[in-house]
Design a protein around this motif. Sequence first.
Motif, PDB file in Angstrom:
ATOM      1  N   SER A  28     -59.688  12.669  28.673  1.00 22.99           N
ATOM      2  CA  SER A  28     -60.958  13.345  28.455  1.00 22.99           C
ATOM      3  C   SER A  28     -60.836  14.560  27.541  1.00 22.99           C
ATOM      4  O   SER A  28     -61.588  14.710  26.593  1.00 22.99           O
ATOM      5  CB  SER A  28     -61.557  13.775  29.799  1.00 22.99           C
ATOM      6  N   CYS A  29     -59.840  15.434  27.825  1.00 25.34           N
ATOM      7  CA  CYS A  29     -59.756  16.687  27.064  1.00 25.34           C
ATOM      8  C   CYS A  29     -58.461  16.852  26.271  1.00 25.34           C
ATOM      9  O   CYS A  29     -58.325  17.789  25.500  1.00 25.34           O
ATOM     10  CB  CYS A  29     -59.945  17.880  27.999  1.00 25.34           C
ATOM     11  N   GLY A  30     -57.485  15.964  26.492  1.00 25.60           N
ATOM     12  CA  GLY A  30     -56.229  16.039  25.741  1.00 25.60           C
ATOM     13  C   GLY A  30     -55.177  16.953  26.332  1.00 25.60           C
ATOM     14  O   GLY A  30     -54.090  17.093  25.784  1.00 25.60           O
ATOM     15  N   SER A  31     -55.473  17.588  27.467  1.00 28.05           N
ATOM     16  CA  SER A  31     -54.512  18.487  28.108  1.00 28.05           C
ATOM     17  C   SER A  31     -53.346  17.698  28.706  1.00 28.05           C
ATOM     18  O   SER A  31     -53.490  16.528  29.048  1.00 28.05           O
ATOM     19  CB  SER A  31     -55.217  19.278  29.218  1.00 28.05           C
ATOM     20  N   SER A  32     -52.215  18.351  28.850  1.00 26.24           N
ATOM     21  CA  SER A  32     -51.075  17.711  29.511  1.00 26.24           C
ATOM     22  C   SER A  32     -50.697  18.482  30.786  1.00 26.24           C
ATOM     23  O   SER A  32     -49.604  18.342  31.299  1.00 26.24           O
ATOM     24  CB  SER A  32     -49.884  17.619  28.559  1.00 26.24           C
ATOM     25  N   SER A  33     -51.615  19.295  31.283  1.00 24.14           N
ATOM     26  CA  SER A  33     -51.398  20.071  32.495  1.00 24.14           C
ATOM     27  C   SER A  33     -52.162  19.434  33.658  1.00 24.14           C
ATOM     28  O   SER A  33     -53.386  19.302  33.602  1.00 24.14           O
ATOM     29  CB  SER A  33     -51.876  21.509  32.271  1.00 24.14           C
TER      30      SER A  33
END
Length: 70
Positions: A28-33
């Motif tokens: 959805s947002c590209g975060s890896s956290s």
Amino acid sequence: MPRQVRKPFKACTKCKLLVPHEVTVCPSCGSSSFTEAWSGMVVIVDAEKSQLAKALGIAKPGRYALKLGT
């Protein structure tokens, strides 16, 4: 002592999208956290028409955690 059961999903710490544990980048947002410390779940089917999605700031369909950190 009760055995800890692993939740079936982990939550993106940026957008709260719930994804399977093997996912490394949020679709959805590209975060890896990510975190496994989440509670409550809402499923958004039509983000444009959903009043709940608007109230929660959700723009895309999917499963989302309601709360992170517990």
